[in-house]
Design a protein around this motif. Sequence first.
Motif, short mmCIF file in Angstrom:
data_model
loop_
_atom_site.label_atom_id
_atom_site.label_comp_id
_atom_site.label_asym_id
_atom_site.label_seq_id
_atom_site.Cartn_x
_atom_site.Cartn_y
_atom_site.Cartn_z
N GLN A 270 90.95 31.65 -11.13
CA GLN A 270 91.87 31.11 -10.14
C GLN A 270 91.61 31.72 -8.76
OE1 GLN A 270 95.75 31.99 -11.74
NE2 GLN A 270 95.74 30.19 -13.06
N ASP A 271 91.96 30.95 -7.72
CA ASP A 271 91.91 31.52 -6.38
C ASP A 271 93.22 32.27 -6.12
OD1 ASP A 271 93.85 29.63 -5.75
OD2 ASP A 271 92.52 28.36 -4.57
N LEU A 272 93.41 32.75 -4.91
CA LEU A 272 94.59 33.57 -4.62
C LEU A 272 95.89 32.78 -4.64
CD1 LEU A 272 93.15 35.85 -1.79
CD2 LEU A 272 93.50 36.41 -4.21
N THR A 273 95.78 31.45 -4.63
CA THR A 273 96.99 30.62 -4.71
C THR A 273 97.27 30.17 -6.14
OG1 THR A 273 95.83 28.53 -4.29
CG2 THR A 273 96.56 29.79 -2.38
N GLY A 274 96.48 30.66 -7.11
CA GLY A 274 96.71 30.33 -8.51
C GLY A 274 96.08 29.03 -8.96
N ARG A 275 95.19 28.46 -8.14
CA ARG A 275 94.53 27.21 -8.52
C ARG A 275 93.21 27.51 -9.23
NH1 ARG A 275 93.59 24.03 -3.25
NH2 ARG A 275 92.97 26.11 -2.59
N ALA A 276 92.88 26.69 -10.24
CA ALA A 276 91.63 26.85 -10.98
C ALA A 276 90.49 26.36 -10.10
CB ALA A 276 91.69 26.06 -12.27
N ARG A 277 89.72 27.30 -9.50
CA ARG A 277 88.73 26.90 -8.51
C ARG A 277 87.33 27.42 -8.80
NH1 ARG A 277 89.97 24.95 -3.71
NH2 ARG A 277 87.78 24.36 -3.91
N ALA A 278 87.10 28.08 -9.94
CA ALA A 278 85.74 28.55 -10.26
C ALA A 278 85.61 28.69 -11.77
CB ALA A 278 85.45 29.88 -9.58
N THR A 279 84.36 28.56 -12.24
CA THR A 279 84.05 28.73 -13.66
C THR A 279 82.78 29.56 -13.76
OG1 THR A 279 85.10 26.64 -14.28
CG2 THR A 279 83.48 27.53 -15.81
#
Length: 285
Positions: A270-279
């Motif tokens: 997750q990014d700092l806003t809690g969104r799934a943005r990397a694998t």
Amino acid sequence: MEELSAVRRQAIAALTDAGVPSPGVDADLLLCHVLGIDRAQLKLRELRGDGLQPAHREQFTELVAARRTRIPLQHLTGIAYFRYLELKVGPGVFTPRPETETVVQLGLDFLAAHGIGSPRCIDLCSGSGAIAAALASEVPAASVWAVELSDDAIGYTRANCEPHGVTVLHRDATQVPAQLDATMDLVISNPPYIPPNAVPREVEVREHDPEMALYGLGKDGLQVPRVVTAQALKLLRPGGWYVMEHAEVQRESAAAMLREAGFTQVAGHQDLTGRARATSGYAPQ
């Protein structure tokens, strides 16, 4: 001379009226750019009641008018801030985003956790060179490569990376020299990944970031990421690590893509806003 604080208030009102997302910050940074000072110095001048010279006023007015048309702030100043770096950017290159800073941190955490003191790292689809330059500047013992295809972006890649000792390759991410195969400890990529039906809502992104850096092709936007992921596996030594940025809606499909390519221990981040943005995933041992 007009008082600096009055000029700033007028600019904030004008930018707010145009729908600019952060009018106060943008007004400050444009003033700093015109005056050649930082924000602390700007606040000091404002508190003292300083004025703005006519020439500076004219330049600032032109910049505010341009920003009102939603030309990116970074294109007007020529600068983007990324982690600890001040990068050169402009038309033709993707402006680095805060979420990519998180992806770099994931890579740094991997190197630290595995005690890799002199790592070999490569940034595929490098664009401005933000990832590669950050790795090289924060891990001085690293050997770092940056790969970028765009003729428009490559000048920025070189300008931002070469001062940090990064080797810049002007070519497709799938055409990395074979002698680099199976030699990398870390591969990071922020490839184009936006699906064709997901046009960005931000005017600055939609109208000013190069399409080549945005759209990943295919129905799911992962056509380009698939070939980049396959290349990453070729480049990694056994046990090496790959991490790729993607859209939040691609969380499951990105994980499946890495598994299908042959990566193990695939995980989402997750990014700092809690969104799934990397694998991420490991190259098989």
